[in-house]
Design a protein around this motif. Structure first.
Motif, short mmCIF file in Angstrom:
data_model
loop_
_atom_site.label_atom_id
_atom_site.label_comp_id
_atom_site.label_asym_id
_atom_site.label_seq_id
_atom_site.Cartn_x
_atom_site.Cartn_y
_atom_site.Cartn_z
N TYR A 180 27.40 8.90 131.75
CA TYR A 180 28.70 8.40 132.22
C TYR A 180 28.84 8.54 133.73
CZ TYR A 180 30.81 6.34 128.27
OH TYR A 180 31.09 5.43 127.29
N LYS A 183 27.92 5.44 135.65
CA LYS A 183 28.68 4.19 135.46
C LYS A 183 29.44 3.85 136.73
CE LYS A 183 28.92 4.47 130.49
NZ LYS A 183 28.40 3.30 129.81
N GLU A 217 34.95 3.52 120.20
CA GLU A 217 33.87 2.61 119.81
C GLU A 217 34.28 1.92 118.52
OE1 GLU A 217 29.70 4.33 121.66
OE2 GLU A 217 30.31 5.05 119.70
N ARG A 224 22.56 7.05 112.97
CA ARG A 224 22.43 8.27 113.78
C ARG A 224 23.10 9.46 113.10
NH1 ARG A 224 25.25 8.12 118.65
NH2 ARG A 224 23.88 9.54 119.72
N TYR A 227 21.61 13.08 113.41
CA TYR A 227 21.91 13.75 114.67
C TYR A 227 23.40 14.10 114.74
CZ TYR A 227 24.05 13.48 119.33
OH TYR A 227 24.86 13.70 120.41
N LYS A 337 34.87 7.22 116.95
CA LYS A 337 33.95 6.17 116.46
C LYS A 337 34.68 5.38 115.39
CE LYS A 337 29.87 8.05 118.06
NZ LYS A 337 28.94 7.19 118.75
N LYS A 342 36.27 -1.20 121.44
CA LYS A 342 35.29 -0.44 122.22
C LYS A 342 35.81 -0.36 123.63
CE LYS A 342 30.47 -0.64 123.80
NZ LYS A 342 30.34 0.80 124.06
N GLN A 378 34.78 0.59 130.94
CA GLN A 378 34.08 -0.45 130.20
C GLN A 378 34.85 -0.84 128.97
OE1 GLN A 378 30.52 1.81 129.31
NE2 GLN A 378 31.26 2.28 127.27
C1 BG6 Z 1 26.14 8.76 123.95
C2 BG6 Z 1 26.61 9.23 122.60
O1 BG6 Z 1 26.03 9.85 124.82
O2 BG6 Z 1 27.06 7.83 124.46
C3 BG6 Z 1 26.81 8.06 121.66
O3 BG6 Z 1 25.65 10.13 122.05
C4 BG6 Z 1 27.70 7.01 122.30
O4 BG6 Z 1 27.38 8.49 120.45
C5 BG6 Z 1 27.21 6.66 123.70
O5 BG6 Z 1 27.66 5.85 121.47
C6 BG6 Z 1 28.18 5.75 124.41
O6 BG6 Z 1 27.61 5.31 125.61
P1 BG6 Z 1 28.00 3.91 126.21
O7 BG6 Z 1 27.32 3.89 127.53
O8 BG6 Z 1 27.52 2.88 125.25
O9 BG6 Z 1 29.49 3.92 126.32
#
Ligand code: BG6
Length: 489
Positions: A180, A183, A217, A224, A227, A337, A342, A378
């Motif tokens: 992040y 970004k 999201e 996943r 994890y 999630k 998103k 974003q």
């Molecule tokens: C990751 C997380 O660090 O960031 C994921 O493990 C998540 O769960 C992702 O989906 C989101 O990243 P971005 O850049 O797609 O917003």
């Protein structure tokens, strides 16, 4: 004087992150002419593959950001020629020694710099670092190692990991990624604050009512779950991505833009945070939902997730910074999630205008009529400021309008992926956007007691339908601090 060369070894080359992010980012850097003149890229993984097979695998992931860009195909071929593959176990010194030999051939007489990107699961991490450090640059070049979260799952395991890493590497060789920070709009946060007169003077409890950090999201943990179930949304998003944004947002003015100066300020603000209380946190987990004839799965429908898992896929929290600047200002975080959209954004809600002459014309909802600054990280990057404005006409009615900086309309350049910036910085030795170990410690110190309490008390998450706006508990939590989430309604 001999020239230098960089060997970039992607350990875990056949994994998801390598395919989706690392190789494409390296190619984008190559395309833009940002990689050093001499470099090689080596994919390292367990599976047997030839160089040609690696190139085919990588080529499928490469795109030219803007379709039909000039020479894209040609550049891709040149890039792929510089990629090769080495198969080996992650804990085998012999295999890394063979890699070392191969790298040496490519380095041939130049000052050898080596960058290892460890894109592998945490349980094999230390072994890989040990082996990779054996293939450190032996000349007068540098060796750097990029590592990705999870950096442990609480203060203790994170400290153990740091300790183990430091057996083999110096702190300045370790590049901890929080993507992040790479970004565009997160990097712009400091520019906005410190290079515009109109923001920084307002950046305190005197004028800011609350700050909201929102991550959502519109998909679940599909694929996943294994994890995720061990970590949950608080460790996956809040403890790192949202907390990092908070630190940049709230830190004092750094002495300079040097990495150490910036990170000193971030650590200070993190250490000023009030311990998190369970009562200031709401957790949720998505359940299955049928919409438009489609059944969206529950989190626990994932085969890799235990049926009785209580792992949160959503969390909201109210945090406080007990220092002079932010005393009493709620910082609300929300991450989830399988929600309705998103999005990642920062919302700053300002206080009411004292003695506002126009209160009568605003309507009854005075809270809604305060200024709000929105930084949309974003998608659809934008910065907008909500102001009260007179509705044109003979009457005197006010409504809220936006002063709007919409990136797509303002800039024709494509926004680079976070991994491009971070990889380039690692190659150039710029540490500003990487997490220093004391920052990591402070972040874990804040969240560890809370996580333990949630897990020990087996707190039942509030179940919310897949694709919804998440648990209503998040609204009650905000309301307790007289806050309304800015992204709702
Ligand atoms: C990751 C997380 O660090 O960031 C994921 O493990 C998540 O769960 C992702 O989906 C989101 O990243 P971005 O850049 O797609 O917003």
């Amino acid at each position: 004087e001999s020239e230098s060369t960089v060997s970039i070894t992607v350990v875990g080359a056949s994994g998801d992150l390598a395919k989706k992010k690392i190789f494409p980012a390296l190619f984008a850097l190559y395309y833009e002419g940002c990689l050093p003149k001499h470099f090689t890229i080596c994919g390292y993984a367990r599976s047997k593959m030839t160089d040609a097979e690696l190139r085919t695998m990588v080529s499928k992931t490469l795109t030219c950001r803007i379709d039909q860009r000039e020479n894209c195909g040609e550049k891709m071929d040149q890039f792929l020629e510089r990629c090769f593959y080495h198969s080996g176990q992650y804990d085998s010194q012999d295999h890394f020694a063979q890699l070392d030999k191969k790298l040496k051939e490519h380095e041939a007489g130049r000052i050898p710099n080596r960058l290892f990107y460890l894109s592998i699961p945490p349980n094999i991490f230390i072994d890989a670092v040990r082996c990779a450090s054996l293939s450190a640059s032996s000349g007068n070049g540098w060796t750097r190692v990029i590592v990705e979260k999870p950096f442990g799952r609480d203060s203790e395991s994170s400290a153990a990991l740091t300790k183990a890493l430091k057996q083999y590497l110096e702190e300045d060789q370790i590049f901890r990624i929080d993507h992040y920070l790479g970004k565009e709009l997160v990097e712009n946060l400091s520019v906005l604050r410190f290079s515009n007169l109109i923001f920084e003077p307002l950046w305190s409890r005197q004028y800011i009512r609350n700050v909201q950090l929102i991550f959502s999201e519109d998909f679940g943990t599909e694929g996943r779950g294994g994890y995720f179930d061990n970590y949950g949304i608080i460790r996956d998003i809040m403890q790192n991505h949202l907390l990092q944004i908070l630190a940049l947002f709230a830190m004092e003015t750094p002495v300079s833009l040097d990495a150490e100066d910036i990170r000193n300020e971030k650590v200070k603000v993190l250490r000023s945070m009030r311990p998190l209380q369970l009562e200031n946190v709401v957790t949720g987990q998505y359940k299955s939902h049928v919409r438009g004839g489609i059944t969206y799965p529950a989190y626990t429908d994932d085969k890799t997730v235990p049926k009785d898992s209580l792992t949160p896929t959503f969390a909201a929290a109210a945090l406080f910074i007990d220092n002079a600047r932010w005393d009493g200002v709620p910082f609300l975080m929300k991450a989830g999630k399988a929600l309705h959209n998103k999005r990642a954004e920062i919302r700053v809600q300002f206080r009411h205008v004292p003695g506002n002459l126009y209160n009568r014309n605003i309507g009854t909802d005075l809270d809604r009529a305060t200024n709000e600054l929105v930084i949309r990280v974003q998608p659809d990057e934008a910065i907008f400021l909500k102001i009260n404005n007179k509705v044109p006409g003979l009457g005197m009615r006010l409504d809220r309008s936006n002063l709007n900086l919409h990136y797509a309309a303002r800039y024709s350049t494509e926004i680079p992926d976070a991994y491009e910036r971070l990889l380039l910085d690692a190659i150039e030795g710029e540490r500003r956007l990487f997490i220093r170990s004391d920052e990591l410690d402070a972040a874990w110190a804040l969240f560890t007691p809370l996580l333990k309490e949630i897990e020990e008390k087996k707190i039942i998450p509030e179940y919310y339908p897949y694709g919804s706006r998440g648990p209503v508990g998040a609204h009650y939590l905000a309301a307790r601090y007289k806050v309304r989430w800015g992204d709702v309604g």
